[in-house]
Scaffold this active site. Structure first.
Site, PDB file in Angstrom:
ATOM      1  N   GLY A   1      48.829  74.195  86.454  1.00  9.78           N
ATOM      2  CA  GLY A   1      49.316  73.937  85.042  1.00  9.78           C
ATOM      3  C   GLY A   1      49.056  72.675  84.513  1.00  9.78           C
TER       4      GLY A   1
ATOM      5  N   GLY B   1      51.305  68.057  84.295  1.00  7.65           N
ATOM      6  CA  GLY B   1      49.922  68.360  85.084  1.00  7.65           C
ATOM      7  C   GLY B   1      48.651  67.905  84.324  1.00  7.65           C
TER       8      GLY B   1
ATOM      9  CB  SER C   1      63.567  70.115  89.014  1.00  6.87           C
ATOM     10  OG  SER C   1      64.534  69.742  88.118  1.00  6.87           O
TER      11      SER C   1
ATOM     12  CE1 TYR D   1      61.680  74.752  86.445  1.00  6.33           C
ATOM     13  CE2 TYR D   1      63.880  73.419  86.556  1.00  6.33           C
ATOM     14  CZ  TYR D   1      62.467  73.517  86.518  1.00  6.33           C
ATOM     15  OH  TYR D   1      61.687  72.441  86.549  1.00  6.33           O
TER      16      TYR D   1
HETATM   17  N1  LIG Z   1      59.612  68.270  81.806  1.00  9.28           N
HETATM   18  C1  LIG Z   1      60.536  67.859  82.598  1.00  9.28           C
HETATM   19  O1  LIG Z   1      61.594  67.310  82.106  1.00  9.28           O
HETATM   20  C2  LIG Z   1      60.620  68.486  84.075  1.00  9.28           C
HETATM   21  C3  LIG Z   1      61.891  67.930  84.799  1.00  9.28           C
HETATM   22  C4  LIG Z   1      61.672  68.380  86.381  1.00  9.28           C
HETATM   23  C5  LIG Z   1      60.720  68.725  86.725  1.00  9.28           C
HETATM   24  N2  LIG Z   1      59.552  69.448  85.919  1.00  9.28           N
HETATM   25  C6  LIG Z   1      58.699  70.060  86.677  1.00  9.28           C
HETATM   26  O2  LIG Z   1      57.170  69.502  86.290  1.00  9.28           O
HETATM   27  C7  LIG Z   1      55.992  70.526  86.415  1.00  9.28           C
HETATM   28  C8  LIG Z   1      55.366  70.530  85.140  1.00  9.28           C
HETATM   29  O3  LIG Z   1      56.006  70.653  84.042  1.00  9.28           O
HETATM   30  P1  LIG Z   1      55.764  70.533  82.208  1.00  9.28           P
HETATM   31  O4  LIG Z   1      57.173  69.981  81.970  1.00  9.28           O
HETATM   32  O5  LIG Z   1      54.821  69.553  82.500  1.00  9.28           O
HETATM   33  O6  LIG Z   1      55.954  71.807  82.050  1.00  9.28           O
HETATM   34  P2  LIG Z   1      54.997  72.650  80.511  1.00  9.28           P
HETATM   35  O7  LIG Z   1      54.373  71.336  79.823  1.00  9.28           O
HETATM   36  O8  LIG Z   1      55.672  73.673  80.098  1.00  9.28           O
HETATM   37  O9  LIG Z   1      53.639  73.123  81.402  1.00  9.28           O
HETATM   38  C9  LIG Z   1      53.678  74.007  82.180  1.00  9.28           C
HETATM   39  C10 LIG Z   1      52.340  74.389  82.840  1.00  9.28           C
HETATM   40  O10 LIG Z   1      52.470  75.358  83.740  1.00  9.28           O
HETATM   41  C11 LIG Z   1      51.422  76.463  83.451  1.00  9.28           C
HETATM   42  N3  LIG Z   1      52.044  77.798  83.581  1.00  9.28           N
HETATM   43  C12 LIG Z   1      53.494  78.120  83.099  1.00  9.28           C
HETATM   44  N4  LIG Z   1      53.532  79.284  83.345  1.00  9.28           N
HETATM   45  C13 LIG Z   1      52.725  79.749  84.330  1.00  9.28           C
HETATM   46  C14 LIG Z   1      52.418  80.903  84.744  1.00  9.28           C
HETATM   47  N5  LIG Z   1      53.100  82.083  84.671  1.00  9.28           N
HETATM   48  N6  LIG Z   1      51.282  81.031  85.450  1.00  9.28           N
HETATM   49  C15 LIG Z   1      50.412  80.063  85.315  1.00  9.28           C
HETATM   50  N7  LIG Z   1      50.418  78.721  84.889  1.00  9.28           N
HETATM   51  C16 LIG Z   1      51.836  78.726  84.396  1.00  9.28           C
HETATM   52  C17 LIG Z   1      51.353  76.196  82.028  1.00  9.28           C
HETATM   53  O11 LIG Z   1      49.996  76.902  81.654  1.00  9.28           O
HETATM   54  P3  LIG Z   1      49.544  77.629  80.397  1.00  9.28           P
HETATM   55  O12 LIG Z   1      48.717  76.458  79.624  1.00  9.28           O
HETATM   56  O13 LIG Z   1      48.918  78.743  80.914  1.00  9.28           O
HETATM   57  O14 LIG Z   1      50.808  78.060  79.725  1.00  9.28           O
HETATM   58  C18 LIG Z   1      51.301  74.666  81.994  1.00  9.28           C
HETATM   59  O15 LIG Z   1      50.098  74.099  82.218  1.00  9.28           O
HETATM   60  C19 LIG Z   1      57.018  71.879  86.584  1.00  9.28           C
HETATM   61  O16 LIG Z   1      56.823  72.288  87.927  1.00  9.28           O
HETATM   62  C20 LIG Z   1      58.421  71.365  86.200  1.00  9.28           C
HETATM   63  O17 LIG Z   1      59.228  72.355  86.894  1.00  9.28           O
HETATM   64  C21 LIG Z   1      59.641  69.056  84.680  1.00  9.28           C
END
Ligand SMILES: NC(=O)c1ccc[n+]([C@@H]2O[C@H](COP(=O)([O-])OP(=O)(O)OC[C@H]3O[C@@H](n4cnc5c(N)ncnc54)[C@H](OP(=O)(O)O)[C@@H]3O)[C@@H](O)[C@H]2O)c1
Length: 231
Positions: free
Chosen positions: A13, A19, A144, A155
């Site tokens: 990701g 990421g 999370s 989730y």
């Molecule tokens: N943002 C928050 O507030 C928050 C809070 C707590 C935990 N987290 C955790 O932090 C991590 C990153 O979150 P983020 O906020 O950076 O999310 P994000 O901006 O939505 O990015 C998600 C990433 O995961 C990839 N992805 C999504 N679905 C996928 C699938 N089915 N197969 C392969 N790759 C996939 C996406 O790639 P594509 O380019 O292919 O879409 C993208 O690179 C996650 O584990 C999330 O649960 C986030």
């Protein structure tokens, strides 16, 4: 000398959000990067930017809800780098917000468990033995702090299951040189976190690298990135 220079790191990701921040920070530490998302086009700009800075970078693609694709990804990564040093399991999906929290459909759970729990566990199980054989490795599983939101239970439960995997596997890693820990980034403004989150995505640093840089050999830690965020 920086301790991670020339280490091979896979960031799942890596195309955006947290990421991407992790990939930038690991490259800054001198790592060689394998950037994952669902299409190589999605990480092309980041790969180009990192190469301009002198980093060695590959882009790989895999749909993580497909376990066969996850296993192919693991093999591809092994072929690209020989031996992976750092596995940063960051990719995840958010399930729909179910206002009627008892209305979550099985597909919510199936998708979130496939992407958020099973895929990272498969990657851990693939790379852990190889890291242990070499006596060095760092695995970070992004979790999370979500709680008291049954509207997002599919989730939340998928992350809780990942936590359980880390906690119960941690004792097996003692003394191996390999660590596996959890990173809670905090609620941040990304596509997943949404525009109302209180934190900027950049605030995941430097905390996101704490479990990678740690040298005390501890596994099973919950690291809150916001504890290290600049005020
Ligand atoms: N943002 C928050 O507030 C928050 C809070 C707590 C935990 N987290 C955790 O932090 C991590 C990153 O979150 P983020 O906020 O950076 O999310 P994000 O901006 O939505 O990015 C998600 C990433 O995961 C990839 N992805 C999504 N679905 C996928 C699938 N089915 N197969 C392969 N790759 C996939 C996406 O790639 P594509 O380019 O292919 O879409 C993208 O690179 C996650 O584990 C999330 O649960 C986030």
């Amino acid at each position: 000398m920086k301790p991670l220079v020339d280490r091979w790191a896979l960031v799942t990701g890596a195309s955006r959000g947290i990421g991407q921040q992790v990939a930038l920070a690991l490259a800054e530490e001198g790592c060689r990067l394998i950037l994952h998302s669902r299409s190589v086009e999605a990480t092309a700009a980041l790969a180009g930017r990192l190469r301009e800075q002198g980093a060695t970078v590959h882009s790989v693609a895999a749909e993580l809800s497909d376990s066969a694709a996850v296993l192919r990804l693991a093999d591809e990564v092994g072929a690209l780098c020989g031996s992976l040093d750092i596995l940063y399991n960051n990719a995840a999906v958010m399930t729909p917000y179910r206002e009627d929290y008892l209305s979550a459909v099985p597909a919510d759970y199936e998708l979130s468990f496939r992407v958020n729990t099973i895929a990272p566990i498969l990657l851990c199980n693939h790379f852990l033995p190889k890291m242990m054989a070499r006596g060095w490795g760092r695995i970070v599983n992004v979790t999370s702090g979500i709680k008291d939101q049954p509207e997002l239970m599919a989730y939340a439960a998928s992350k809780a299951a990942l936590d359980k995997y880390v906690y119960d596997t941690a004792p097996k890693l003692q003394g191996t040189g390999v660590t596996m820990n959890l990173l809670d980034p905090g609620w941040l403004r990304t596509d997943l976190g949404g525009p109302n989150a209180p934190g900027a995505v950049e605030s995941v640093l430097p905390g996101a690298l704490v479990p990678v840089l740690a040298t005390d050999g501890t596994s099973g830690r919950w690291v809150s990135a916001q504890d290290f965020a600049p005020l």
